[in-house]
Scaffold this motif. Structure first.
Motif, mmCIF file in Angstrom:
data_model
loop_
_atom_site.group_PDB
_atom_site.id
_atom_site.type_symbol
_atom_site.label_atom_id
_atom_site.label_comp_id
_atom_site.label_asym_id
_atom_site.label_seq_id
_atom_site.Cartn_x
_atom_site.Cartn_y
_atom_site.Cartn_z
ATOM 1 N N UNK A 34 43.743 44.772 29.328
ATOM 2 C CA UNK A 34 42.351 45.228 29.285
ATOM 3 C C UNK A 34 41.529 44.419 30.284
ATOM 4 N N UNK A 35 40.856 45.120 31.186
ATOM 5 C CA UNK A 35 40.064 44.441 32.216
ATOM 6 C C UNK A 35 38.692 44.058 31.671
ATOM 7 N N UNK A 36 38.694 43.072 30.779
ATOM 8 C CA UNK A 36 37.438 42.585 30.214
ATOM 9 C C UNK A 36 37.649 41.134 29.790
ATOM 10 N N UNK A 37 36.537 40.453 29.470
ATOM 11 C CA UNK A 37 36.624 39.051 29.075
ATOM 12 C C UNK A 37 37.277 38.231 30.174
ATOM 13 N N UNK A 38 38.234 37.365 29.832
ATOM 14 C CA UNK A 38 38.882 36.542 30.854
ATOM 15 C C UNK A 38 39.674 37.364 31.866
ATOM 16 N N UNK A 39 39.964 38.616 31.527
ATOM 17 C CA UNK A 39 40.695 39.486 32.452
ATOM 18 C C UNK A 39 39.791 40.563 33.060
ATOM 19 N N UNK A 40 38.486 40.329 33.059
ATOM 20 C CA UNK A 40 37.569 41.241 33.733
ATOM 21 C C UNK A 40 37.907 41.296 35.224
ATOM 22 N N UNK A 41 37.648 42.438 35.810
ATOM 23 C CA UNK A 41 38.049 42.664 37.198
ATOM 24 C C UNK A 41 37.623 41.545 38.132
ATOM 25 N N UNK A 42 36.363 41.124 38.056
ATOM 26 C CA UNK A 42 35.874 40.113 39.002
ATOM 27 C C UNK A 42 36.540 38.761 38.789
ATOM 28 N N UNK A 43 37.053 38.531 37.586
ATOM 29 C CA UNK A 43 37.762 37.274 37.324
ATOM 30 C C UNK A 43 39.227 37.357 37.743
ATOM 31 N N UNK A 44 39.770 38.559 37.699
ATOM 32 C CA UNK A 44 41.194 38.746 37.991
ATOM 33 C C UNK A 44 41.460 38.894 39.487
ATOM 34 N N UNK A 45 40.509 39.446 40.216
ATOM 35 C CA UNK A 45 40.744 39.757 41.633
ATOM 36 C C UNK A 45 41.327 38.595 42.434
ATOM 37 N N UNK A 46 40.851 37.351 42.253
ATOM 38 C CA UNK A 46 41.461 36.266 43.032
ATOM 39 C C UNK A 46 42.907 35.970 42.660
ATOM 40 N N UNK A 47 43.369 36.499 41.523
ATOM 41 C CA UNK A 47 44.709 36.202 41.006
ATOM 42 C C UNK A 47 45.667 37.390 41.087
ATOM 43 N N UNK A 48 45.237 38.468 41.718
ATOM 44 C CA UNK A 48 46.033 39.690 41.669
ATOM 45 C C UNK A 48 47.432 39.479 42.237
ATOM 46 N N UNK A 49 47.544 38.842 43.385
ATOM 47 C CA UNK A 49 48.863 38.652 43.995
ATOM 48 C C UNK A 49 49.760 37.822 43.088
ATOM 49 N N UNK A 50 49.188 36.758 42.518
ATOM 50 C CA UNK A 50 49.948 35.897 41.604
ATOM 51 C C UNK A 50 50.419 36.672 40.372
ATOM 52 N N UNK A 51 49.554 37.510 39.824
ATOM 53 C CA UNK A 51 49.907 38.296 38.639
ATOM 54 C C UNK A 51 50.961 39.352 38.968
ATOM 55 N N UNK A 52 50.796 40.029 40.098
ATOM 56 C CA UNK A 52 51.775 41.030 40.504
ATOM 57 C C UNK A 52 53.143 40.391 40.733
ATOM 58 N N UNK A 53 53.149 39.200 41.309
ATOM 59 C CA UNK A 53 54.414 38.487 41.530
ATOM 60 C C UNK A 53 55.097 38.151 40.207
ATOM 61 N N UNK A 60 58.767 43.225 34.477
ATOM 62 C CA UNK A 60 57.908 43.815 33.445
ATOM 63 C C UNK A 60 56.873 44.714 34.115
ATOM 64 N N UNK A 61 56.670 45.895 33.563
ATOM 65 C CA UNK A 61 55.660 46.799 34.073
ATOM 66 C C UNK A 61 54.286 46.494 33.492
ATOM 67 N N UNK A 62 53.296 47.270 33.927
ATOM 68 C CA UNK A 62 51.933 47.054 33.422
ATOM 69 C C UNK A 62 51.192 48.382 33.309
ATOM 70 N N UNK A 63 50.451 48.526 32.223
ATOM 71 C CA UNK A 63 49.477 49.594 32.022
ATOM 72 C C UNK A 63 48.116 48.924 32.013
ATOM 73 N N UNK A 64 47.157 49.491 32.714
ATOM 74 C CA UNK A 64 45.816 48.900 32.779
ATOM 75 C C UNK A 64 44.848 49.728 31.947
ATOM 76 N N UNK A 65 44.182 49.040 31.016
ATOM 77 C CA UNK A 65 43.130 49.650 30.200
ATOM 78 C C UNK A 65 41.804 49.247 30.830
ATOM 79 N N UNK A 66 41.079 50.223 31.345
ATOM 80 C CA UNK A 66 39.778 49.947 31.940
ATOM 81 C C UNK A 66 38.787 49.548 30.843
ATOM 82 N N UNK A 67 37.774 48.749 31.188
ATOM 83 C CA UNK A 67 36.854 48.255 30.151
ATOM 84 C C UNK A 67 36.129 49.407 29.461
ATOM 85 N N UNK A 68 35.929 49.257 28.139
ATOM 86 C CA UNK A 68 35.296 50.336 27.385
ATOM 87 C C UNK A 68 33.842 50.040 27.030
#
Length: 261
Positions: A34-53, A60-68
């Motif tokens: 879920x892209x909210x809280x500590x995983x909100x988009x603006x907080x995650x963007x600097x870590x995207x490459x690290x997370x994808x790696x 492991x795959x990933x499903x993204x739940x957009x913020x509600x």
């Protein structure tokens, strides 16, 4: 069932790489973020490459739940435009993470005394008219989720599927129950709309609130749900949307689902 890929919600308090590592050790196919809280988009963007790696390294795959919380059904056009901008940016991030499925709510938080269902539906449609094509253009499957708090709950969801043939559905069992569906009616819904339901939220509850319990720890009868999935040879992804970071409880939920397969 031909195939049910099983994942779980990566809780806001769970660290990403250790959780992904645990997911693969337990045999999960993916995590839902879920892209909210500590995983909100603006907080995650600097870590995207690290997370994808990390996802690639552990297989492991990933499903993204957009913020509600951002309201796509706001009565106010500038608000809707801002929400669409944010959710589309979340889709771009989902692509960077390697996701092929995005989940989001076709909901409206409009003041119920000020706006009727016909009006709030049009506000939601205005946003979906942009969001559904945006997902498809990015190679993402837009899996709209049945909700409880506004018009498009499980009982009215076929209207949305008819209006948006390019959209898919996330069927949430707890939300369906809270909207008044019986277990047998859930099974009937899944049989009838199996071609459009691409993602599941497998959630149990003990009463009249959305408790986010593992399957088998509440009072929902999942037999008709899994009977329907087997009957139509369903193929898709299913998330244990459990409100805990306790690995043992998540693992119990996995075992309960696997007993139905």
């Amino acid at each position: 069932m031909r195939s049910l890929d099983l994942g779980f919600t990566l809780g806001l308090e769970m660290s990403f790489e250790p959780t992904v590592r645990w997911a693969t050790s337990e045999g999960f196919d993916f995590v839902e973020l879920l892209l909210d809280g500590p995983y909100a988009r603006q907080r995650v963007e600097p870590r995207v490459a690290e997370m994808a790696n990390a996802l690639d390294e552990h297989g492991v795959g990933i499903v993204v739940h957009l913020p509600f919380n951002p309201d796509p059904g706001s009565p106010f056009a500038p608000v809707r435009e801002g929400v669409v901008t944010e959710l589309v940016a979340g889709m771009d991030l989902a692509v960077e993470l390697g996701a092929t499925t995005v989940v989001f709510h076709p909901s409206s938080d409009a003041w119920r005394l000020g706006w009727d269902d016909a009006e709030t539906k049009e506000f939601v449609h205005d946003s979906l008219d942009a969001l559904v094509p945006a997902a498809r253009e990015r190679g993402l499957d837009p899996c709209l989720e049945n909700i409880v708090s506004s018009y498009y709950d499980a009982t009215t969801f076929p209207e949305l599927l008819e209006r948006y043939p390019e959209a898919s559905m996330t069927f949430d069992t707890s939300h369906a129950h809270l909207a008044g569906m019986t277990a047998d009616e859930m099974g009937e819904f899944l049989r009838e709309h199996a071609d459009r339901v691409h993602h599941l939220h497998l959630v149990d509850t003990r009463g009249d609130t959305d408790e986010h319990l593992p399957v088998g720890m509440g009072r929902l009868d999942f037999d008709p749900v899994f009977d329907a999935l087997r009957a139509v040879e369903w193929d898709g992804t299913a998330t244990l949307e459990i409100g805990t970071s306790d690995h043992d409880i998540i693992a119990v939920g996995k075992g309960r689902v696997e007993a139905y397969e």
